[in-house]
Design an enzyme around this catalytic site. Structure first.
Site, PDB file in Angstrom:
ATOM      1  N   ASP A  42      -0.269 -62.139  -2.709  1.00 19.88           N
ATOM      2  CA  ASP A  42       0.233 -62.720  -1.455  1.00 19.88           C
ATOM      3  C   ASP A  42       0.731 -64.138  -1.666  1.00 19.88           C
ATOM      4  O   ASP A  42       0.326 -64.817  -2.589  1.00 19.88           O
ATOM      5  CB  ASP A  42      -0.905 -62.770  -0.433  1.00 19.88           C
ATOM      6  CG  ASP A  42      -0.872 -61.578   0.492  1.00 19.88           C
ATOM      7  OD1 ASP A  42       0.045 -60.751   0.362  1.00 19.88           O
ATOM      8  OD2 ASP A  42      -1.771 -61.489   1.346  1.00 19.88           O
ATOM      9  N   LYS A  64       6.518 -64.297   1.008  1.00 13.87           N
ATOM     10  CA  LYS A  64       7.835 -64.795   1.423  1.00 13.87           C
ATOM     11  C   LYS A  64       8.409 -65.793   0.449  1.00 13.87           C
ATOM     12  O   LYS A  64       9.422 -66.420   0.710  1.00 13.87           O
ATOM     13  CB  LYS A  64       7.712 -65.495   2.780  1.00 13.87           C
ATOM     14  CG  LYS A  64       7.331 -64.552   3.867  1.00 13.87           C
ATOM     15  CD  LYS A  64       7.098 -65.312   5.159  1.00 13.87           C
ATOM     16  CE  LYS A  64       6.365 -64.460   6.148  1.00 13.87           C
ATOM     17  NZ  LYS A  64       5.380 -65.145   6.933  1.00 13.87           N
ATOM     18  N   MET A 180      -3.404 -70.088  11.801  1.00 16.07           N
ATOM     19  CA  MET A 180      -2.050 -69.791  12.276  1.00 16.07           C
ATOM     20  C   MET A 180      -1.816 -70.354  13.673  1.00 16.07           C
ATOM     21  O   MET A 180      -1.181 -69.720  14.512  1.00 16.07           O
ATOM     22  CB  MET A 180      -1.804 -68.268  12.268  1.00 16.07           C
ATOM     23  CG  MET A 180      -1.832 -67.695  10.856  1.00 16.07           C
ATOM     24  SD  MET A 180      -1.775 -65.901  10.788  1.00 16.07           S
ATOM     25  CE  MET A 180      -3.509 -65.489  10.909  1.00 16.07           C
TER      26      MET A 180
END
Ligand code: SAH
Length: 258
Positions: A42, A64, A180
């Site tokens: 990840d 990402k 988050m």
């Protein structure tokens, strides 16, 4: 396990890589990483963690990084399944702990449904590392009787958390640790204010345990200004509660804004 598959068909290790500092890996995690022939990694996994992988291991970044969109979850699950069934020792490396906001639960279910055995190795979750990074205990016998780990990011289409209710729980003496939360800062601030005074101490800790770690100490009312002024952003954890009071005395690093 699914009744159709009494004998496991392959095995996958879901391994917590901790918050970034490789010294915060568990011995079990290091052993699993060393044993892996395929690693699915990840975004939030610190680079230093991969030093323990075999030279011959295949490392697949599924985050990402590099400006790509993150790999779809179904694809990651298919890849793990395929490699495990082909006899590879598959390690899925996740930031923090695999079972804290890491979709580890979904991945374990998907694998077990296909008869693949799943081993889970704990990691130090970002909320723990963030508190320690700023020298704050998460509980305190005098004013913090528990901790709530919550996410500011709801699954698409799902209703978010009721921040006023969480604020009321925090007012009872529970430390609130929000993952988050930066993108939702205005929403959560407004909700928490329904139950908590604006002067409630709040810390933002970005990249806890990594060389680039940054943090700021502020109040609930000061949250948005602090985020903008200090340019703090993801990955960051917010810590809210009385445990932050007197942080200077506890050794809050000097970058912190008062
Ligand atoms: N499974 C992870 C959490 C994954 S969700 C864990 O247990 O830590 C991703 C969120 O975790 C980020 O948006 C951020 O809120 C938090 N996070 C992960 N690593 C972090 C770090 N080093 N410092 C601060 N927050 C971090």
């Amino acid at each position: 396990m699914n009744a159709r598959h009494d004998t496991p068909r392959g095995r996958v290790w879901l391994v917590g890589a901790g918050p970034g500092d490789p010294e915060l890996l568990t011995l079990k995690a290091v052993r699993a990483i060393r044993g892996a022939t395929v690693l699915l990694v990840d975004d939030l996994v610190g680079d230093g963690v991969l030093q323990y992988a075999r030279k011959s291991a295949r490392i697949v970044h599924v985050g990402k990084r590099g400006g790509c969109r993150s790999t779809p979850q179904a694809f990651i699950e298919q890849l793990m399944l395929r490699e495990a069934l082909a006899g590879e020792r598959v390690v899925r490396l996740k930031g923090g702990d695999p079972f804290v906001f890491g979709r580890g639960g979904e991945e374990a279910e998907a694998l077990r449904a296909q008869g693949v055995a799943v081993e889970v190795v704990n990691g130090i979750t970002a909320g723990l590392a963030a508190a320690t990074a700023i020298g704050a205990p998460l509980t305190h016998r005098e004013h913090a009787h528990g901790v709530m780990f919550v996410t500011g990011h709801a699954k698409d289409g799902a209703a978010g958390l009721d921040w006023a209710v969480l604020g009321a729980a925090a007012a009872q003496g529970l430390t609130l640790v929000i993952y988050m939360g930066v993108a939702q800062a205005a929403t959560l601030q407004a909700g928490l204010r329904a139950a908590l005074p604006g002067s409630t101490p709040l810390a933002v800790v970005q990249s806890a345990s990594r060389p680039e770690q940054r943090q700021a100490l502020t109040t609930l009312d000061g949250l948005l200004d602090t985020l903008a002024r200090e340019r703090l952003g993801s990955p960051a954890v917010l810590v809210v509660g009385e445990v932050l009071r007197g942080l200077a005395a506890l050794g809050m690093p000097e970058r912190a804004a008062a």
